[in-house]
Design a protein around this motif. Structure first.
Motif, short mmCIF file in Angstrom:
data_model
loop_
_atom_site.label_atom_id
_atom_site.label_comp_id
_atom_site.label_asym_id
_atom_site.label_seq_id
_atom_site.Cartn_x
_atom_site.Cartn_y
_atom_site.Cartn_z
N UNK A 14 -24.28 -12.73 23.58
CA UNK A 14 -25.32 -11.94 22.89
C UNK A 14 -24.45 -10.89 22.03
N UNK A 15 -23.39 -10.90 21.53
CA UNK A 15 -22.74 -9.96 20.62
C UNK A 15 -22.59 -10.27 19.27
N UNK A 16 -22.70 -9.52 18.64
CA UNK A 16 -22.53 -9.72 16.99
C UNK A 16 -21.16 -9.06 16.58
N UNK A 17 -20.67 -9.37 15.53
CA UNK A 17 -19.58 -8.57 14.79
C UNK A 17 -19.94 -8.16 13.36
N UNK A 18 -19.83 -6.95 13.05
CA UNK A 18 -19.74 -6.45 11.64
C UNK A 18 -18.29 -6.33 11.29
N UNK A 19 -17.80 -6.92 10.24
CA UNK A 19 -16.47 -6.67 9.83
C UNK A 19 -16.61 -6.24 8.29
N UNK A 20 -15.90 -4.86 8.13
CA UNK A 20 -15.98 -4.22 6.81
C UNK A 20 -14.48 -4.36 6.28
N UNK A 21 -14.25 -4.84 5.19
CA UNK A 21 -13.05 -4.72 4.55
C UNK A 21 -12.95 -3.66 3.51
N UNK A 22 -11.80 -2.99 3.45
CA UNK A 22 -11.68 -1.84 2.73
C UNK A 22 -10.62 -2.21 1.62
N UNK A 23 -10.83 -2.18 0.03
CA UNK A 23 -10.03 -2.26 -0.91
C UNK A 23 -9.54 -1.29 -1.65
N UNK A 24 -8.20 -1.42 -2.05
CA UNK A 24 -7.85 -0.23 -2.98
C UNK A 24 -7.87 -0.82 -4.48
N UNK A 25 -8.83 -0.43 -5.42
CA UNK A 25 -8.86 -1.24 -6.62
C UNK A 25 -8.35 -0.33 -7.66
N UNK A 26 -7.33 -0.85 -8.54
CA UNK A 26 -6.71 -0.14 -9.38
C UNK A 26 -7.81 -0.04 -10.71
N UNK A 27 -7.69 1.22 -11.44
CA UNK A 27 -8.40 1.61 -12.33
C UNK A 27 -8.02 0.53 -13.72
N UNK A 28 -9.39 0.45 -14.52
CA UNK A 28 -9.11 -0.46 -15.82
C UNK A 28 -7.90 0.29 -16.55
N UNK A 29 -8.08 1.88 -16.85
CA UNK A 29 -6.88 2.45 -17.49
C UNK A 29 -5.70 2.14 -16.88
N UNK A 30 -5.33 2.30 -15.77
CA UNK A 30 -4.03 2.20 -15.10
C UNK A 30 -3.38 0.18 -15.36
N UNK A 31 -4.33 -0.38 -15.14
CA UNK A 31 -4.08 -1.76 -15.49
C UNK A 31 -3.76 -1.94 -16.74
N UNK A 32 -4.47 -1.54 -17.97
CA UNK A 32 -3.87 -1.29 -19.03
C UNK A 32 -2.59 -0.97 -19.64
N UNK A 33 -2.16 0.13 -18.80
CA UNK A 33 -1.07 1.04 -19.00
C UNK A 33 0.19 0.04 -18.59
N UNK A 34 -0.38 -0.99 -17.53
CA UNK A 34 0.80 -1.93 -17.11
C UNK A 34 0.77 -3.37 -17.76
N UNK A 35 -0.12 -3.37 -18.88
CA UNK A 35 -0.31 -4.41 -19.60
C UNK A 35 -1.02 -5.81 -19.00
N UNK A 36 -2.06 -5.26 -18.19
CA UNK A 36 -2.97 -6.35 -17.34
C UNK A 36 -4.36 -5.96 -18.01
N UNK A 37 -5.13 -7.14 -18.35
CA UNK A 37 -6.50 -7.06 -18.49
C UNK A 37 -7.33 -6.79 -17.53
N UNK A 38 -6.83 -7.21 -16.25
CA UNK A 38 -7.47 -7.45 -15.15
C UNK A 38 -6.77 -6.48 -13.86
#
Length: 91
Positions: A14-38
């Motif tokens: 009779x139990x349920x589970x809620x799993x929350x995943x927490x992500x660290x997302x790089x900003x578009x600007x920081x990705x561009x500085x590193x030469x990545x589009x994504x």
């Protein structure tokens, strides 16, 4: 504690589970500085919460079913064990 007898299953959870995943997302600007589009995305943490699905089973039970196993186990315990349980709940 959270299992109960149902018409279809003698030991139904009779139990349920809620799993929350927490992500660290790089900003578009920081990705561009590193030469990545994504931008990169890294799993930074998670949290799992367990909760009771059927609180109604405590107060009412359908025909052919039983409430949570723990209640039957507590009621079937020797009197001295029951006394220990109840004393532990006060205060």
């Amino acid at each position: 504690f959270g299992n109960a007898k149902t018409v279809r299953n003698d030991n139904s959870s009779r139990f349920g589970k809620f799993t929350q995943l927490q992500f660290d997302v790089e900003s578009v600007e920081d990705a561009a500085k590193e030469g990545r589009a994504v931008p990169s995305c890294h799993l930074a943490g998670s949290k799992c919460i367990t909760y009771l699905l059927e609180k109604s089973r405590v107060v009412s039970v359908a025909e052919g079913e039983r409430t949570f196993h723990i209640f039957y186990q507590m009621l079937g315990a020797p009197d001295d064990e029951k006394q220990k349980i109840w004393e532990g709940l006060t205060g």
